[in-house]
Design an enzyme around this catalytic site. Sequence first.
Site, PDB file in Angstrom:
ATOM      1  N   ARG A  17      34.403  43.929  62.231  1.00 20.07           N
ATOM      2  CA  ARG A  17      35.374  42.824  62.409  1.00 20.07           C
ATOM      3  C   ARG A  17      34.921  41.977  63.591  1.00 20.07           C
ATOM      4  O   ARG A  17      33.883  42.242  64.193  1.00 20.07           O
ATOM      5  CB  ARG A  17      36.782  43.366  62.650  1.00 20.07           C
ATOM      6  CG  ARG A  17      36.908  44.257  63.872  1.00 20.07           C
ATOM      7  CD  ARG A  17      38.286  44.922  63.942  1.00 20.07           C
ATOM      8  NE  ARG A  17      38.218  46.192  64.628  1.00 20.07           N
ATOM      9  CZ  ARG A  17      38.445  46.378  65.922  1.00 20.07           C
ATOM     10  NH1 ARG A  17      38.735  45.361  66.683  1.00 20.07           N
ATOM     11  NH2 ARG A  17      38.356  47.575  66.457  1.00 20.07           N
ATOM     12  N   TYR A 158      35.941  45.808  83.354  1.00 19.29           N
ATOM     13  CA  TYR A 158      35.210  45.141  82.260  1.00 19.29           C
ATOM     14  C   TYR A 158      34.146  44.194  82.830  1.00 19.29           C
ATOM     15  O   TYR A 158      33.003  44.181  82.387  1.00 19.29           O
ATOM     16  CB  TYR A 158      36.229  44.392  81.401  1.00 19.29           C
ATOM     17  CG  TYR A 158      35.669  43.604  80.235  1.00 19.29           C
ATOM     18  CD1 TYR A 158      35.492  44.192  78.982  1.00 19.29           C
ATOM     19  CD2 TYR A 158      35.346  42.250  80.368  1.00 19.29           C
ATOM     20  CE1 TYR A 158      35.005  43.457  77.905  1.00 19.29           C
ATOM     21  CE2 TYR A 158      34.864  41.507  79.298  1.00 19.29           C
ATOM     22  CZ  TYR A 158      34.697  42.114  78.073  1.00 19.29           C
ATOM     23  OH  TYR A 158      34.217  41.378  77.014  1.00 19.29           O
ATOM     24  N   LYS A 162      30.078  44.305  82.210  1.00 18.39           N
ATOM     25  CA  LYS A 162      29.334  43.185  81.606  1.00 18.39           C
ATOM     26  C   LYS A 162      28.256  42.681  82.574  1.00 18.39           C
ATOM     27  O   LYS A 162      27.189  42.239  82.148  1.00 18.39           O
ATOM     28  CB  LYS A 162      30.285  42.050  81.207  1.00 18.39           C
ATOM     29  CG  LYS A 162      31.099  42.326  79.953  1.00 18.39           C
ATOM     30  CD  LYS A 162      30.235  42.475  78.689  1.00 18.39           C
ATOM     31  CE  LYS A 162      31.057  42.432  77.411  1.00 18.39           C
ATOM     32  NZ  LYS A 162      30.280  42.788  76.201  1.00 18.39           N
TER      33      LYS A 162
END
Length: 251
Positions: A17, A158, A162
């Site tokens: 998805r 997060y 990253k």
Amino acid sequence: MNNNINGKIAIITGASRGLGAAITKRLGNDGVKVVVNYHSDHQSANKVVKAIESANGQAIACKADVTSPSQVKEMVQYVQDTLGSVDIVVNNATGPQPTISVECQTWDDHLNPLHFFVKAPLLMLQAVLPQMRERASGVILNIGSEVVELGVPKFGHYVAAKAAMLGLTRSWANELGPMGIRVNLIAPGFIPVERHETVGKAEKADYAKSVPLRRQGTPDELANAVAFLVSDEARFIHGQKFAVNGGMTLL
Ligand SMILES: NC(=O)c1ccc[n+]([C@@H]2O[C@H](COP(=O)([O-])OP(=O)(O)OC[C@H]3O[C@@H](n4cnc5c(N)ncnc54)[C@H](OP(=O)(O)O)[C@@H]3O)[C@@H](O)[C@H]2O)c1
């Protein structure tokens, strides 16, 4: 069909998805034999396969937890046995992305995204490296995020993971370039996908207002950039970070 990429074999992690599905469909339409990696949603992964097949492309679904060394090895072996040697890996899979105030962040909150954005890409690279080295050819594309430049609050876990992915990209570019393996990173902006259905219109509109192009991007626009970067047209582009975010970051 794109002659610069037609017939190549690509694994896209987390492709059932969201952005991964759009990337996979685009590469499938370009004639790439695509592997739709997923973790739990077999039905959605199969829908992606069917969409590619109905456009005369070639795709297989492959269930594997990309944070598991044994499952990644098995997936890459299965792909090699079924389709052939892997030319392209797109490290796209992600787990949940909660916002958590800094007072409440635990070390596990930091480890979770690191598993997806450092451990999984490392496992994928190590699994395909022997094949890529042997052919002195291969492409690794990491899906990063603009949050590294934006420094989004309550998202340090997060953002840090990253940022680590960007560091990996640069180090791998120096180490793997001499072996003929190209490594780059794409940093998307906030591009609504299925999981953003519960995000309010006002929040999306506020974000869009701060984008120089005054709108959010689409998964297809991100997929267009991926299709270029993994193709031979981009053969001299290496070790770079590309923002696909309507100018939200200008670095
Ligand atoms: N969308 C954005 O606005 C945006 C912005 C910047 C960066 N990004 C980055 O773009 C990438 C894709 O984001 P998205 O928004 O499209 O995510 P998403 O819609 O949440 O999709 C995540 C995908 O990862 C898979 N997955 C989850 N755990 C897995 C595991 N352990 N092993 C293998 N696959 C696993 C899911 O498969 P199942 O369905 O089977 O669980 C799903 O296909 C991520 O790296 C994200 O950080 C997204």
